[in-house]
Each structure stands twice: as C-alpha cells, then as structure tokens.
Design an enzyme around this catalytic site. Sequence first.
Site, PDB file in Angstrom:
ATOM      1  N   GLY A  43      54.381  12.014  17.680  1.00  0.00           N
ATOM      2  CA  GLY A  43      53.203  12.307  17.735  1.00  0.00           C
ATOM      3  C   GLY A  43      52.122  11.388  17.353  1.00  0.00           C
ATOM      4  N   HIS A  44      51.010  11.618  17.642  1.00  0.00           N
ATOM      5  CA  HIS A  44      49.788  10.606  16.837  1.00  0.00           C
ATOM      6  C   HIS A  44      49.160  11.072  15.468  1.00  0.00           C
ATOM      7  CE1 HIS A  44      48.883   9.255  21.242  1.00  0.00           C
ATOM      8  NE2 HIS A  44      49.927   9.377  21.032  1.00  0.00           N
ATOM      9  N   GLY A  45      49.940  11.725  14.580  1.00  0.00           N
ATOM     10  CA  GLY A  45      49.563  12.074  13.198  1.00  0.00           C
ATOM     11  C   GLY A  45      48.423  13.192  13.227  1.00  0.00           C
ATOM     12  N   THR A  96      49.748   6.872  14.759  1.00  0.00           N
ATOM     13  CA  THR A  96      48.819   7.069  13.470  1.00  0.00           C
ATOM     14  C   THR A  96      49.345   7.934  12.321  1.00  0.00           C
ATOM     15  OG1 THR A  96      47.085   8.574  14.008  1.00  0.00           O
ATOM     16  CG2 THR A  96      46.873   6.226  14.800  1.00  0.00           C
TER      17      THR A  96
END
Length: 531
Positions: A360-362, A392
């Site tokens: 995912g993107h954090g 991230t």
Amino acid sequence: MIMRRSLSVRSITMMILMAVLVWSVTLETCIARRGRHWRHNRRGSSDLSDSLSTKKPKSHGHSHHSSHNNHHHKSKPKPKPKQKTPPKANDNNPPVVSRPPKVQPPPLPPLKGSQVFNVMDFGAKGDGKCDDTKAFEAAWAAVCKTEASMMIVPPEYTFLVGPISFSGPYCQANIVFQLDGTIIAPTDSKSWGKGLMWWIDFTKLKGIKVQGKGVIDGRGSGWWQQDYPFIDGETKLIVPLYNSTHKHPPMPLRSELDGRMPSIKPTALRFSGSLGVEVTGITIQNSPQCHLKFDNCVGVSVHDIVVSSPGDSPNTDGIHLQNTKDVLIHSATLACGDDCISIQTGCSNVYVHNVNCGPGHGISIGSLGKEGTKACVSNITVRDVAMHNTMTGVRIKTWQGGVGSVKGILFSNIQLNEVQLPIVIDQFYCDHSKCKNQTSAVAVEGVTYERIKGTYTLKPVHFACSDSFPCVDVQLSSIELKPVQERYHMYDPFCWQTFGELGTPTLPPIDCLQIGKPPRNKVHESDHDVC
C-alpha cells in the site's frame, strides 16, 4: 432430769430457728435473682427496640430478614431464632454492616424470533448467481422497525447483491448486521448505471454494528484496468536505477464485463451521517475503489478486520475517513493499492494503533486543500504500526492553493520494512503530470515523529513545505532508518522550509531541519488558518 429436758428444748428451738433463717435467706436470693433476670430482659428488649427505631446498621439486616419472612409466611409464622446482641461500635470494634450478597447478573435473554431476521427467510438464494438484492432490502425493512434487532447473512452461502442502501433516519437504534456469509458485487456495467459512489451503504443510523466472519468481495479488477497505471503524487520521486522501467505485475483479465465500466467507481462499504458505528471481524477485498469509508460520522470503532487487494490496484484505500470525529482503529491487517488509512478534511480525535499495513501507500493525512478548498485536521495519533513494502510510511500531503491547517499530529513506534519513503510532508502534492504553482497552502504545525525505525529503499525523510506557510514545530526523536539498496536511486534526507527540533540524534542525520521557528511565522499571521 429437769435440766436435761430444758437443754433438749433449747436445742430443738435453736435448730428450728436456724432452719427458718436458712430458708428465708434462700428465698430472698431466689427472688433477687428473678428480679435481676427480669430487669436484664427488659433492658435487652429496650435496646433492640431502640436499635430498630433508629435503624442502626447492626440490626438492619435482621429487620429486613424478618419482614421478608413475614411477607412470605403469613399463614404459618415461624418462631424467631434467638439473636445474639451485636457488639457495640467503638474505635477498636467497628460496627457490623450487613452487605448485599454477591449475585451474578442474569445473562441477557437471547434475541427473540421477532428480533432476528435471516435473509434466507426473505427469499435470498445464496448461490452466487441469482440476484439477492431484493431479499436483502426486504430483510432490512423488517430490521429497521425493531430496536436492537439483527439481520443475519448466514455462513456457507454466497450472495450476489447489487448497489444497496441500508438507510435511516427512521430506523430503530442499535441494529446488528451479522455477516458470516460472502457478499459479491455484480461485474456487469448495467448494474451500475452511470456510476455510483458506493456499493453497500449504511446511512443516517444510530448504533449500527457490522460484525462476523464473512467477506465483502467487490470483484474490482474490471474497474482497475481502466485506471491502470495509477500515479500517486510521490511517484515523481521514484527514479529507477539505470533508467529501467518499473514493471507492474500483469493486471487480472477483465471478467464478464458488459461494456466499459462507469468512470465513477464505488466504495465497497460506506457509512455516512451515522452515530456510534462499529465494524469488526469481517474481510473486505478487491474493492473497485476504497474498501471501507466513513463520511460525516461520530463515534467510530474499527477493529479485527482484514482489507485485501493487490498492491497495484488503483485508488483502493483500505480505510478512508472524511469529516469524521472520535475514531478508534486497531488490530487490523490492511493490504491495498493506495493508503492503508487515509485521513481527510474534517477529521479530529482519531486514534490508530496495532495495525499491519502493506502493500500500500502507508498511512496518510490528506490529500488536503485540492482546488483551493478548506481543510481542517487535528488531534491524530498513529502508533504501534508495522509497515512492509509500502511506498510511503507516515505522510502528510496537501495541495497548493488550499487553506486551513493540520495540527496536533503524533506518529509513534512505527516499524518499517523496506519502505520507499518512510517520513513525508509534501505541501506540493500533485497526482497529475503538472500542477499550477500557488502561494496559498494548508498550514502544517505541531507534528511529532518518535521511534520511527526500520529500513528504507529510496529516501528516509522528505519534508517539502511551502515558502509562504512553512511547516513549524516538527519534532523528531529516536529516528533510526537504514538503507536497503534495491532498484532505485538512493537519496539523503530532504527538507525545505521545515522548522522544529531534534530531540535525539537521528540515523541518518537529518541536518536539513531548521532548528527553532521561521523569522516570520506566517502560519499564525495569516487568515488562512481558519479552522
């Protein structure tokens, strides 16, 4: 002779006198004893009467017991047992106080038949082929009328359900949606018309709980292909080594699509305008867009859930919060193609802990302030989180041109494993190929990073703040980030217009942070901080 007779008479007289004397003494003693005994009983009765009239604790229990017996045995009264006089209270001997017995409260009665509504009783087939939408609607209509009722989606069945709204505001409170089966979304374009923002929607409810061991499957692969490849605002920072192309894994083949899917993609499960929402136990997977969304809700609890979709599925946020307050998220496993948790404008008092994120993107606050809009976010805590193979780690992202503020943010005890950009503040966020430069910005103030540890593959820290509205009061301590060379160019920490304090030495050294406050703290001088 006469003398002898005289002595005998005297002796007899003396013996008689002595006998009379002994008898009189004995009689007096007995009478005295009887008098004392009577006086003792009288005094004891008086004491008991006084104690009852004044309701002292030492005799309260006895009085209650006697009245209880008299109430239940009027026809055959039983003689009272002799009671010992309670000791009088003094400093060394406290009063005897009768305590209520420890009684376990009776278990709550099971829900009556009229309070339990199984979708199978309303015509659902559960074969994964027939459309069960009307059966779900009919079951909800019955549930809605009964307070503290339960709608059951039974296990071992698969229910094909189209877009559906379980709505109030006239529904009774404290409804439970018991999901133990599997609900699947239609994959034909006709079912979605020109496009909808949601698939399963709970709106304007008070005390709604979705629980169970079931699955909500959005079957979103057909939608993902239309947005592929997806570009995040931080993608511009990722430069492959040797100018190689970053290869995405192949997308799943489009399944039984009847024409192109609408451009508006639905969220799998949405709650809006509701008070007291709980989601627990379930799995949400393969949503066309966000998996779980809360909009304009107060009092939200999400725990022990699973979100699952491929790491390259576009815009598939795990949990999305907007205009929602008083939120607790914990004990969740989130794997998706966008932010594991996205916290948008209007959110405050959000507490996230014990979450596994990746792919995912954090976990992100934002994006905020798009197209000059006002954004207000405050009092956010994210702690005890593990992230692995995410783009991230913990991020704040705002667009140029927005107004408002982000305040009171804590990121604590974040464990990272091969995360590209662990710590990010980006006030120049742009998910287009090019965005217009603007002076205004959403102010960022009071952000604390502590105990952020692990490995990164691109850049440990990226602070890109506005010239007009610098980031202020950024605190860092116990930052330990080690590089892992993969397929990207590695970079040192980057800071622009970022002011704050270093509580401890960091690894690597974050020398670019400007200690203290900017010469002109425009965050406080501007009228843009309107929250």
